[in-house]
Write an enzyme that holds these catalytic residues in place. Structure first.
Site, mmCIF file in Angstrom:
data_model
loop_
_atom_site.group_PDB
_atom_site.id
_atom_site.type_symbol
_atom_site.label_atom_id
_atom_site.label_comp_id
_atom_site.label_asym_id
_atom_site.label_seq_id
_atom_site.Cartn_x
_atom_site.Cartn_y
_atom_site.Cartn_z
ATOM 1 N N HIS A 8 0.829 -1.203 0.000
ATOM 2 C CA HIS A 8 0.000 0.000 0.000
ATOM 3 C C HIS A 8 0.865 1.256 0.000
ATOM 4 O O HIS A 8 0.618 2.197 -0.742
ATOM 5 C CB HIS A 8 -0.962 -0.011 1.194
ATOM 6 N N HIS A 54 -4.759 6.316 -5.700
ATOM 7 C CA HIS A 54 -5.884 7.083 -5.155
ATOM 8 C C HIS A 54 -6.193 8.264 -6.074
ATOM 9 O O HIS A 54 -5.446 8.535 -6.992
ATOM 10 C CB HIS A 54 -5.563 7.594 -3.754
ATOM 11 N N HIS A 112 -14.733 7.026 2.772
ATOM 12 C CA HIS A 112 -13.408 6.393 2.825
ATOM 13 C C HIS A 112 -12.342 7.211 3.563
ATOM 14 O O HIS A 112 -11.772 6.773 4.554
ATOM 15 C CB HIS A 112 -12.930 6.031 1.407
ATOM 16 N N PHE A 114 -1.595 7.287 4.089
ATOM 17 C CA PHE A 114 -1.419 6.131 3.210
ATOM 18 C C PHE A 114 -0.263 5.211 3.587
ATOM 19 O O PHE A 114 -0.391 3.991 3.553
ATOM 20 C CB PHE A 114 -1.202 6.569 1.756
HETATM 21 CU CU1 C2O Z 1 -5.407 3.003 -0.346
HETATM 22 CU CU2 C2O Z 1 -8.039 3.435 2.243
HETATM 23 O O1 C2O Z 1 -6.559 3.663 1.046
#
Ligand code: C2O
Length: 345
Positions: free
Chosen positions: A90, A111, A242, A263
């Site tokens: 990530h 994102h 989110h 992130f």
């Molecule tokens: Cu890649 Cu909730 O983020």
């Protein structure tokens, strides 16, 4: 043209939200020979797994899930399946660690564009399969944090047992149960009753899923094509709930609200995957809401690609095309009430 997968060989120091470098490398390990990365073949699905709502799971489920996470944390630290290395995926995909293959000047960022939903769907898909393989149970399915329904509007209790592998000390301690989540959280706690917060949340869900997302671009986010600089514009759900839920869980005493609030560290908190399972669930629900609510048919979206390790430690290439149908990926979501459908503001 589609967004190509990252060039793993040029993974470099990722940067923090303030532009300074992340103080450690978050480049996951990669094989020496990157010339022949196989395209992932979806395994045949014999039985569709059901991802359960986190507030409904049994003790037996919690034990299985905790054991799987514990084993993942205990893998060799350089094993690509190790929990931290999974979290590093990530970081690398989100904090400019990776560049697009063939475009060395273009940082990959999953994102703030139409890559958001499909990237995270694939990411959870492999994470879930790895967990299943670590406990020898290929029916294992991740839980989802059902915060779009009153019954799930608190941090799910399975994540709140100190000493459990599902616990993360780096969270906002004021938001532990029975505190009610604010799906539009910025940085200040609402001065409102639980009932008002619940109503607000349901109204926001209605708005983000229906009023403000009548077509693919508004829901998924703006197009990004191979070679284009990232950050094109996010879709409704990526913003609220989110991003808000990330900030709400993260520890406000840390500079970037780590772990969940930023992130590079977000995926170090096991609750991340339950949060994202619910976001992924929103994609499945949105497509049933009618009108022009369907997947993009743009080839550049469908052919955009990512790289992941599967549960056998094979590095594979996947495309968006292959993930748009969750049942073909072998899972669906527990059928729970969707109260916000009746919350037209
Ligand atoms: Cu890649 Cu909730 O983020």
């Amino acid at each position: 043209q589609p967004v190509p997968p990252p060039d793993l060989s040029t993974c470099s120091t990722a940067s923090l939200p303030d532009g300074l470098p992340v103080p450690f490398s978050c480049c996951p390990p990669f094989p020496k020979d990157l010339s022949n990365i196989p395209t992932y073949k979806l395994p045949n699905v014999s039985k569709v797994k059901i991802r359960p709502a986190a507030h409904n799971v049994t003790q037996e489920y919690i034990t299985k899930y905790s054991t799987a996470i514990q084993r993942m944390k205990e893998l060799d630290k350089d094993d690509p399946l190790n929990f931290m290395q999974q979290a590093n995926i990530h970081c690398a995909y989100c904090n400019t660690g990776y560049k697009e293959l063939g475009f060395p000047g273009v940082p990959l960022q999953v994102h703030f564009s139409w890559l958001f939903f499909p990237f995270h769907r694939w990411y959870l898909y492999f994470f879930e399969r790895i967990l299943g393989s670590l406990i020898g149970d290929d029916t294992f399915a991740l839980p989802f944090w059902n915060y779009d329904s009153q019954a799930g509007m608190q941090m799910p209790s399975l994540y709140n047992v100190v000493n459990s592998p599902l616990y993360d000390p780096s969270r906002n301690q004021n938001h532990f149960p029975p505190n009610v989540v604010d799906l539009g959280f910025t940085t200040i706690d609402l001065d409102a009753s639980d009932e008002q917060k619940i109503n607000n949340n349901l109204t926001m869900m209605y708005r983000q899923m229906l009023t403000n997302a009548p077509c693919p671009q508004l829901f998924f986010g703006n197009p990004i094509r191979g070679g284009e600089q990232p950050i094109r514009g996010m879709g409704t759900i990526e913003n609220i709930p989110h991003n808000a839920v990330h900030r709400w869980v993260g520890n406000p005493n840390n500079k970037f609200r780590e772990n969940m609030g930023t992130f590079y560290s977000a995926a170090r908190d096991p609750i991340f995957y339950a949060h994202h399972a619910n976001i992924d669930r929103m994609w499945t629900i949105w497509k049933t809401l009618g009108g022009k609510r369907r997947d993009f048919t743009d080839r550049d979206w469908l052919d955009s690609a990512f790289l992941f390790y599967d549960e056998n430690r094979t590095l594979v290439k996947v495309t968006i095309q292959d993930c748009i149908n969750n049942e073909k990926l072998g899972y669906k979501y527990e059928d729970v009430p969707i109260p916000w459908k009746n919350f037209r503001p």
